[in-house]
Design an enzyme around this catalytic site. Structure first.
Site, PDB file in Angstrom:
ATOM      1  N   SER A 191     -11.963  24.038  -2.627  1.00 48.39           N
ATOM      2  CA  SER A 191     -13.114  23.658  -3.329  1.00 48.39           C
ATOM      3  C   SER A 191     -14.094  22.669  -2.401  1.00 48.39           C
ATOM      4  O   SER A 191     -13.398  22.020  -1.408  1.00 48.39           O
ATOM      5  CB  SER A 191     -12.830  23.028  -4.696  1.00 48.39           C
ATOM      6  OG  SER A 191     -11.916  21.982  -4.191  1.00 48.39           O
ATOM      7  N   ASP A 248     -17.479   3.180  -9.360  1.00 51.31           N
ATOM      8  CA  ASP A 248     -17.758   1.755  -8.634  1.00 51.31           C
ATOM      9  C   ASP A 248     -18.734   1.025  -9.262  1.00 51.31           C
ATOM     10  O   ASP A 248     -19.669   1.528  -9.685  1.00 51.31           O
ATOM     11  CB  ASP A 248     -18.135   2.062  -7.139  1.00 51.31           C
ATOM     12  CG  ASP A 248     -16.750   2.370  -6.304  1.00 51.31           C
ATOM     13  OD1 ASP A 248     -15.605   1.826  -6.826  1.00 51.31           O
ATOM     14  OD2 ASP A 248     -16.944   3.299  -5.513  1.00 51.31           O
TER      15      ASP A 248
HETATM   16  P1  FAD Z   1      -9.476   4.547 -12.243  1.00 50.38           P
HETATM   17  O1  FAD Z   1      -8.702   5.579 -11.465  1.00 50.38           O
HETATM   18  O2  FAD Z   1      -9.648   4.630 -13.487  1.00 50.38           O
HETATM   19  O3  FAD Z   1      -9.087   3.137 -11.638  1.00 50.38           O
HETATM   20  C1  FAD Z   1      -8.854   2.883 -10.186  1.00 50.38           C
HETATM   21  C2  FAD Z   1      -7.673   2.326 -10.012  1.00 50.38           C
HETATM   22  O4  FAD Z   1      -7.665   0.901 -10.680  1.00 50.38           O
HETATM   23  C3  FAD Z   1      -6.426   3.080 -10.751  1.00 50.38           C
HETATM   24  O5  FAD Z   1      -5.865   3.967  -9.870  1.00 50.38           O
HETATM   25  C4  FAD Z   1      -5.533   1.810 -11.244  1.00 50.38           C
HETATM   26  O6  FAD Z   1      -4.692   1.511 -10.193  1.00 50.38           O
HETATM   27  C5  FAD Z   1      -6.558   0.849 -11.212  1.00 50.38           C
HETATM   28  N1  FAD Z   1      -7.027   0.648 -12.826  1.00 50.38           N
HETATM   29  C6  FAD Z   1      -8.230   0.891 -13.455  1.00 50.38           C
HETATM   30  N2  FAD Z   1      -8.308   0.542 -14.603  1.00 50.38           N
HETATM   31  C7  FAD Z   1      -7.114   0.252 -14.917  1.00 50.38           C
HETATM   32  C8  FAD Z   1      -6.502  -0.164 -15.920  1.00 50.38           C
HETATM   33  N3  FAD Z   1      -7.290  -0.346 -17.333  1.00 50.38           N
HETATM   34  N4  FAD Z   1      -5.306  -0.417 -16.072  1.00 50.38           N
HETATM   35  C9  FAD Z   1      -4.563  -0.242 -15.220  1.00 50.38           C
HETATM   36  N5  FAD Z   1      -5.025   0.016 -13.908  1.00 50.38           N
HETATM   37  C10 FAD Z   1      -6.225   0.361 -13.931  1.00 50.38           C
HETATM   38  N6  FAD Z   1     -17.837   7.391  -7.648  1.00 50.38           N
HETATM   39  C11 FAD Z   1     -19.004   7.458  -8.103  1.00 50.38           C
HETATM   40  O7  FAD Z   1     -19.726   6.523  -8.102  1.00 50.38           O
HETATM   41  N7  FAD Z   1     -19.604   8.833  -8.008  1.00 50.38           N
HETATM   42  C12 FAD Z   1     -18.760   9.897  -7.798  1.00 50.38           C
HETATM   43  O8  FAD Z   1     -19.142  11.045  -8.096  1.00 50.38           O
HETATM   44  C13 FAD Z   1     -17.443   9.718  -7.254  1.00 50.38           C
HETATM   45  N8  FAD Z   1     -16.655  10.792  -7.091  1.00 50.38           N
HETATM   46  C14 FAD Z   1     -15.412  10.538  -6.742  1.00 50.38           C
HETATM   47  C15 FAD Z   1     -14.486  11.847  -6.585  1.00 50.38           C
HETATM   48  C16 FAD Z   1     -13.252  11.640  -6.323  1.00 50.38           C
HETATM   49  C17 FAD Z   1     -12.347  12.827  -6.017  1.00 50.38           C
HETATM   50  C18 FAD Z   1     -12.764  10.359  -5.964  1.00 50.38           C
HETATM   51  C19 FAD Z   1     -11.285  10.191  -5.560  1.00 50.38           C
HETATM   52  C20 FAD Z   1     -13.489   9.243  -6.180  1.00 50.38           C
HETATM   53  C21 FAD Z   1     -14.859   9.221  -6.442  1.00 50.38           C
HETATM   54  N9  FAD Z   1     -15.659   8.290  -6.843  1.00 50.38           N
HETATM   55  C22 FAD Z   1     -16.984   8.532  -7.079  1.00 50.38           C
HETATM   56  C23 FAD Z   1     -15.190   6.927  -6.446  1.00 50.38           C
HETATM   57  C24 FAD Z   1     -14.416   6.047  -7.772  1.00 50.38           C
HETATM   58  O9  FAD Z   1     -15.676   5.999  -8.720  1.00 50.38           O
HETATM   59  C25 FAD Z   1     -13.996   4.888  -7.373  1.00 50.38           C
HETATM   60  O10 FAD Z   1     -12.674   5.151  -6.506  1.00 50.38           O
HETATM   61  C26 FAD Z   1     -13.852   4.024  -8.561  1.00 50.38           C
HETATM   62  O11 FAD Z   1     -13.332   2.589  -8.056  1.00 50.38           O
HETATM   63  C27 FAD Z   1     -12.508   4.435  -9.462  1.00 50.38           C
HETATM   64  O12 FAD Z   1     -12.983   5.431 -10.209  1.00 50.38           O
HETATM   65  P2  FAD Z   1     -11.519   6.373 -10.906  1.00 50.38           P
HETATM   66  O13 FAD Z   1     -12.056   6.944 -12.022  1.00 50.38           O
HETATM   67  O14 FAD Z   1     -10.550   7.072  -9.889  1.00 50.38           O
HETATM   68  O15 FAD Z   1     -10.611   5.117 -11.503  1.00 50.38           O
END
Ligand code: FAD
Length: 288
Positions: free
Chosen positions: A6, A100
């Protein structure tokens, strides 16, 4: 075995970038990806551009398109409306992320009426019954993770909330992913749900600073190799070789899905896919 692949794209911001994305799609589509995804700018900055790129790719490319969606800077109602609009145009795959914080803001602060975290977003999207959901995962732990185990536990919660698959952040050594896969297995996460994110490196300076920002460990030997390759103007050659070797190592360990971060440039991704044994499908009528 050839891998199922993908591709990730980002939404173009101007006419020239639109042509570049379209060229990228033309080059990569014949490799028959499972899906292509379109990112959502940090802080929700490309909301309209993402919507337009997703819609155009969906209607014009014939590819299965997944839209990224984050919770940043939007109420729950606004976020769900964006998802609903994707569903209305026939896009039913979402990469659901917390996102982020906007530039300059050190830490994520939820919108007062927004989703507090990714699990809340996934639960709400699952409840609609309209979407196949994918989420992010971090073989080198996310900078906000208390520790590696906490990161794996949080991923489990995201999958339990309704996500089908996790696409990982990029990493440099197969060992990093395999260790993560083992830790996930111990937590009850099926390895088949983990899709390694692969970054073919077009530009070492940019990749290096991005890796530092997102907590991806840079092995000294990689840094050293790229410094020499940049000096000798052989960056592309090294990038193709290292990326192919990384994918091959993963496949030797039973990984059968790869997600490529294309940065809207097709050449390296195409060359790596070719080296892995994928062949473009060309329509019969297009053969001279
Ligand atoms: P989460 O997985 O929810 O949080 C990240 C980490 O923080 C967790 O693994 C956990 O360890 C900790 N954490 C967070 N909240 C909690 C909680 N309540 N309790 C316990 N631990 C917690 N960013 C963009 O802006 N736009 C995009 O299109 C984009 N695409 C992405 C695609 C992929 C495949 C990846 C891997 C990242 C992408 N990102 C994007 C970056 C992403 O937004 C950042 O890494 C952001 O900081 C975390 O988002 P997440 O949904 O993975 O967070």
């Amino acid at each position: 075995m050839t891998p199922k692949i993908s591709f990730e794209f980002f939404p173009p911001q101007n006419l020239e970038a639109s042509f570049r994305l379209w060229d990228t799609v033309q080059v990569l589509a014949p490799l028959e990806p499972r899906f292509v995804s379109v990112t959502y700018g940090a802080g929700g900055t490309t909301r309209d551009l993402t919507r337009d790129a997703v819609k155009t790719l969906h209607t014009s490319s014939g590819l299965n398109v997944a839209a990224h969606l984050t919770c940043v800077n939007a109420s729950k109602a606004e976020t769900l409306e964006i998802a609903e609009n994707f569903a209305k145009v026939g896009v039913n795959e979402i990469v659901a992320l917390r996102g982020d914080p906007p530039k300059g803001e050190g830490q994520f602060t939820p919108h007062p009426q927004g989703f507090a975290n990714s699990v809340e977003l996934i639960e709400a999207l699952t409840e609609t019954g309209k979407f196949t959901l994918r989420v992010g995962a971090y073989p080198d732990p996310h900078p906000e993770a208390a520790n590696a185990q906490a990161d794996v536990d949080w991923l489990k919660r995201k999958l339990d909330a309704g996500a089908e698959e996790a696409l990982t952040q990029f990493f440099f050594e197969a060992e990093t992913f395999l260790r993560f896969r083992d830790a996930c297995a111990k937590a009850g996460i099926d390895g088949d749900k983990l899709v390694p994110g692969i970054l073919p490196i077009e530009n070492w300076k940019g990749a290096r600073s991005f890796a530092k920002r997102c907590g991806t460990h840079i092995p000294a030997w990689v840094d050293d190799a790229f410094e020499k390759a940049v000096r000798d103007n052989r960056e592309d050659l090294l990038a193709t070789a290292l990326c192919t070797e990384l994918c091959d190592d993963l496949m030797q360990e039973g990984v059968d899905k790869l997600h490529f971060y294309t940065l809207n440039r097709p050449e390296l991704t195409r060359d790596v896919c070719f080296a892995l044994g994928l062949t473009p499908k060309v329509a019969f009528e297009n053969v001279a």
